[in-house]
Scaffold this active site. Structure first.
Site, PDB file in Angstrom:
ATOM      1  N   CYS A  53       3.364  -2.997   4.115  1.00 51.42           N
ATOM      2  CA  CYS A  53       2.553  -1.845   4.496  1.00 51.42           C
ATOM      3  C   CYS A  53       3.334  -1.107   5.577  1.00 51.42           C
ATOM      4  CB  CYS A  53       1.142  -2.244   4.929  1.00 51.42           C
ATOM      5  SG  CYS A  53       1.015  -3.182   6.473  1.00 51.42           S
TER       6      CYS A  53
ATOM      7  N   THR B 150       3.268  -1.095   8.892  1.00 47.93           N
ATOM      8  CA  THR B 150       3.749  -1.961   9.973  1.00 47.93           C
ATOM      9  C   THR B 150       4.007  -3.392   9.516  1.00 47.93           C
ATOM     10  OG1 THR B 150       1.527  -2.642  10.623  1.00 47.93           O
ATOM     11  CG2 THR B 150       2.437  -0.659  11.698  1.00 47.93           C
ATOM     12  N   GLY B 151       3.414  -3.786   8.408  1.00 47.79           N
ATOM     13  CA  GLY B 151       3.472  -5.164   7.943  1.00 47.79           C
ATOM     14  C   GLY B 151       2.384  -6.027   8.550  1.00 47.79           C
TER      15      GLY B 151
ATOM     16  N   ASP C 276       0.863  -1.174   0.000  1.00 43.13           N
ATOM     17  CA  ASP C 276       0.000   0.000   0.000  1.00 43.13           C
ATOM     18  C   ASP C 276       0.905   1.231   0.000  1.00 43.13           C
ATOM     19  OD1 ASP C 276       0.977   0.236   2.599  1.00 43.13           O
ATOM     20  OD2 ASP C 276      -0.992   0.247   3.548  1.00 43.13           O
ATOM     21  N   HIS C 277       0.314   2.400   0.206  1.00 40.85           N
ATOM     22  CA  HIS C 277       1.094   3.642   0.197  1.00 40.85           C
ATOM     23  C   HIS C 277       2.170   3.665   1.288  1.00 40.85           C
ATOM     24  CE1 HIS C 277      -2.272   4.240   2.960  1.00 40.85           C
ATOM     25  NE2 HIS C 277      -1.492   5.089   3.612  1.00 40.85           N
TER      26      HIS C 277
ATOM     27  N   ARG D 180       9.235 -33.177  11.561  1.00 41.81           N
ATOM     28  CA  ARG D 180       8.497 -32.426  12.585  1.00 41.81           C
ATOM     29  C   ARG D 180       7.947 -31.120  12.023  1.00 41.81           C
ATOM     30  NH1 ARG D 180      12.596 -28.948  16.010  1.00 41.81           N
ATOM     31  NH2 ARG D 180      14.351 -28.994  14.581  1.00 41.81           N
ATOM     32  N   HIS D 181       8.702 -30.495  11.130  1.00 43.19           N
ATOM     33  CA  HIS D 181       8.226 -29.245  10.531  1.00 43.19           C
ATOM     34  C   HIS D 181       7.135 -29.514   9.502  1.00 43.19           C
ATOM     35  CE1 HIS D 181      11.180 -27.131  12.782  1.00 43.19           C
ATOM     36  NE2 HIS D 181      12.208 -27.667  12.138  1.00 43.19           N
TER      37      HIS D 181
ATOM     38  N   HIS E 241      11.622 -23.630   9.145  1.00 42.31           N
ATOM     39  CA  HIS E 241      10.676 -24.347   9.992  1.00 42.31           C
ATOM     40  C   HIS E 241       9.243 -24.296   9.480  1.00 42.31           C
ATOM     41  CE1 HIS E 241      13.386 -23.907  13.809  1.00 42.31           C
ATOM     42  NE2 HIS E 241      14.046 -24.370  12.764  1.00 42.31           N
ATOM     43  N   ASN E 242       8.826 -23.180   8.902  1.00 41.18           N
ATOM     44  CA  ASN E 242       7.425 -22.992   8.503  1.00 41.18           C
ATOM     45  C   ASN E 242       7.215 -23.048   7.005  1.00 41.18           C
ATOM     46  OD1 ASN E 242       7.873 -20.440  10.810  1.00 41.18           O
ATOM     47  ND2 ASN E 242       6.690 -22.266  11.333  1.00 41.18           N
TER      48      ASN E 242
ATOM     49  N   ARG F 211       3.897 -30.136  11.373  1.00 45.46           N
ATOM     50  CA  ARG F 211       3.305 -28.900  11.903  1.00 45.46           C
ATOM     51  C   ARG F 211       2.676 -28.074  10.795  1.00 45.46           C
ATOM     52  NH1 ARG F 211       8.605 -28.259  15.627  1.00 45.46           N
ATOM     53  NH2 ARG F 211       7.976 -29.756  17.225  1.00 45.46           N
TER      54      ARG F 211
END
Length: 142
Positions: A64, A66-67, A7-8, A132-133, A97-98, A136
């Site tokens: 953005c 703050t994100g 965004d702006h 394990r990842h 991990h994610n 999850r």
């Protein structure tokens, strides 16, 4: 291909990230905004997330002020694991991990040098593939 949108509040940083990706010869698709006029982050967060979820782009970057808002929006799209990162260690671990596929940055929170370092770490770090990842991630997706 990397989808990128802001965004702006993230426009200036997005411009720097695009220039950085071009220097690294990493193709990207700019999903907007294409100028600093006021805009609504959900439009651009959703556009990037859809491009990644549909397989048109391998990963995405959303920005953005703050994100936070744009990462919340991206995470509403099924199949998206968007991580808001303000340091390179978080970027590394969320990939390992994610298997995060979208990176969120706060254009009003972090400076350009740190942001570009985070982008590099995020894009250059592979998913570990450890059981394990994977387990999850499957729990997140179900």
């Amino acid at each position: 291909m990397i989808a990128i949108g802001s965004d702006h509040g993230g426009y200036a940083l997005k411009t720097s990230v695009i220039r950085h990706l071009e220097e690294r010869q990493i193709p990207c698709e700019d999903m907007g905004i294409h100028g600093p006029e006021r805009s609504d982050y959900p439009v651009f967060g959703r556009a990037v997330a859809n491009a990644v979820a549909e397989g048109r782009c391998e990963k995405g970057i959303v920005i953005c002020t703050t994100g936070i808002g744009i990462s919340i929006t991206a995470n509403k799209v099924p199949g998206i694991r968007c991580a808001l990162c303000a340091d390179s260690l978080s970027a590394k671990l969320t990939r390992q991990h994610n298997d995060a596929n979208v990176l969120a940055l706060g254009g009003g929170i972090i400076g350009e040098n740190l942001a570009l370092e985070i982008v590099d770490v995020f894009l250059d770090t592979p998913f570990s593939g450890e059981e394990r990842h994977r387990r999850r991630i499957d729990q997140i997706e179900s």
